[in-house]
Design a protein around this motif. Sequence first.
Motif, PDB file in Angstrom:
ATOM      1  N   ARG A  81       0.824  -1.212   0.000  1.00  0.00           N
ATOM      2  CA  ARG A  81       0.000   0.000   0.000  1.00  0.00           C
ATOM      3  C   ARG A  81       0.856   1.260   0.000  1.00  0.00           C
ATOM      4  N   ALA A  82       1.974   1.216   0.717  1.00  0.00           N
ATOM      5  CA  ALA A  82       2.844   2.388   0.769  1.00  0.00           C
ATOM      6  C   ALA A  82       3.433   2.685  -0.610  1.00  0.00           C
ATOM      7  N   VAL A  83       3.911   1.635  -1.290  1.00  0.00           N
ATOM      8  CA  VAL A  83       4.467   1.813  -2.626  1.00  0.00           C
ATOM      9  C   VAL A  83       3.388   2.288  -3.589  1.00  0.00           C
ATOM     10  N   ASN A  84       2.239   1.625  -3.542  1.00  0.00           N
ATOM     11  CA  ASN A  84       1.152   1.975  -4.445  1.00  0.00           C
ATOM     12  C   ASN A  84       0.684   3.409  -4.217  1.00  0.00           C
ATOM     13  N   HIS A  85       0.600   3.807  -2.958  1.00  0.00           N
ATOM     14  CA  HIS A  85       0.153   5.154  -2.613  1.00  0.00           C
ATOM     15  C   HIS A  85       1.048   6.201  -3.271  1.00  0.00           C
ATOM     16  N   ASP A  86       2.365   6.010  -3.164  1.00  0.00           N
ATOM     17  CA  ASP A  86       3.292   6.985  -3.733  1.00  0.00           C
ATOM     18  C   ASP A  86       3.234   6.981  -5.258  1.00  0.00           C
ATOM     19  N   LEU A  87       3.075   5.807  -5.857  1.00  0.00           N
ATOM     20  CA  LEU A  87       2.987   5.735  -7.314  1.00  0.00           C
ATOM     21  C   LEU A  87       1.743   6.460  -7.820  1.00  0.00           C
ATOM     22  N   ILE A  88       0.596   6.200  -7.203  1.00  0.00           N
ATOM     23  CA  ILE A  88      -0.650   6.838  -7.653  1.00  0.00           C
ATOM     24  C   ILE A  88      -0.583   8.345  -7.438  1.00  0.00           C
ATOM     25  N   ARG A  89       0.006   8.790  -6.337  1.00  0.00           N
ATOM     26  CA  ARG A  89       0.178  10.236  -6.117  1.00  0.00           C
ATOM     27  C   ARG A  89       1.070  10.843  -7.202  1.00  0.00           C
TER      28      ARG A  89
END
Length: 388
Positions: free
Chosen positions: A34-42
């Motif tokens: 989730r942390a990786v995905n969160h930064d990618l989507i941002r």
Amino acid sequence: MGKKQDITIATPEYRKFIEDLKARVISARISAARAVNHDLIRLYWDIGRGIVEKQQVLGWGESVVDRVSGDLQEAFPAAAGFSPRNLRDMKRFYLAYADEAIWRQAVAKWPSDWRTADHSIWPQLVAKLEESEFAQILPQLVAEIPWGHHRFILDKVSDPAVRIYYIHATARFGWSRNVLLNQIKANAYERAVTEKKTHNFPLALPEYLAEQADEMLKSSYNLEFLGIRREVKERELEDRLIERLRDFILELGYGFCFVGRQHRLTLGQKEYFIDLLFYHRFLKALVAFELKVGPFEPEYAGKMDFYLNLLNDKERGAGDRPSLGVILCAEKDDVEVEYALRTKKNPIGVAVYQLQSKLPGEMKGKLPTAKQLSDVVKAALPGKAESK
């Protein structure tokens, strides 16, 4: 000191210990994904917003997307996530959700239990709809699910309220992409609004969240974002070999014209990338090179066959001959070279390519031989280049 007791897996204490450890591993994987995905989507949100704002303020045309893509890919050559198509999806992504009015209308239609459900930051959305902070919380909301899910929702659903519903549901219930597809086909949104309830969905159990986290961790976008799409050493080696191969072929002077590295092909909604693509002036044909670190695998032949047929259908010019392919597989100090040459067409008109380990006589002096290709790649393999 007393004699230590042997641990047996049959004891309840040991089984509980292992179950607790497994739960902790799953929890850590979910958090990391989730942390990786969160930064990618941002990041994708910010890129989409940046392009939209510059076009509005400075009057830039649509071609700026291709320019931005080219510059980003030059800076990050192994990053397929910065393709023109993906950048246009980032722009579409931002435009789909940037309007606050869309969110107010969507939330107004939600079943009442969704407005109070204790899940992530969504309840905060309802409370902040009338506040200035809403613009800041928007990127957080859309960052709750993977990029592949977002593209799927944008492609399959047109109503903004329905899109937002599926974003929320995917985050709340831990839906994988396949589950999301089935829920859209089953009209989950329409049923939820009609029935004014959502209890027909199971809550997100750890195994569902783990499955979604696994999708996130395996996502080519996320891995590429982290710079670990493949093992770092393998990726760096492959990049070095491809650069050496490109330079060697251009130095040969056989009539090769460089078209591109990681050359992008599309078929429907999918993208594919060829390691190196050249145009041969004398053969009047496109020549594709695929380089693999490791032993030859049968699927490489099918993949090259697919690429060459795409090139023939989409990029071959009038009067050009059928495209040619070369597969190089580098393992330790050995290099296997296979030429993919068209032999015939099957009954439905698709070209059939056959691999040959030796350069056919009619191609000599026009294409590099297997020994030439093998020698240049071997020279760049670890332990070879350093010893010279």
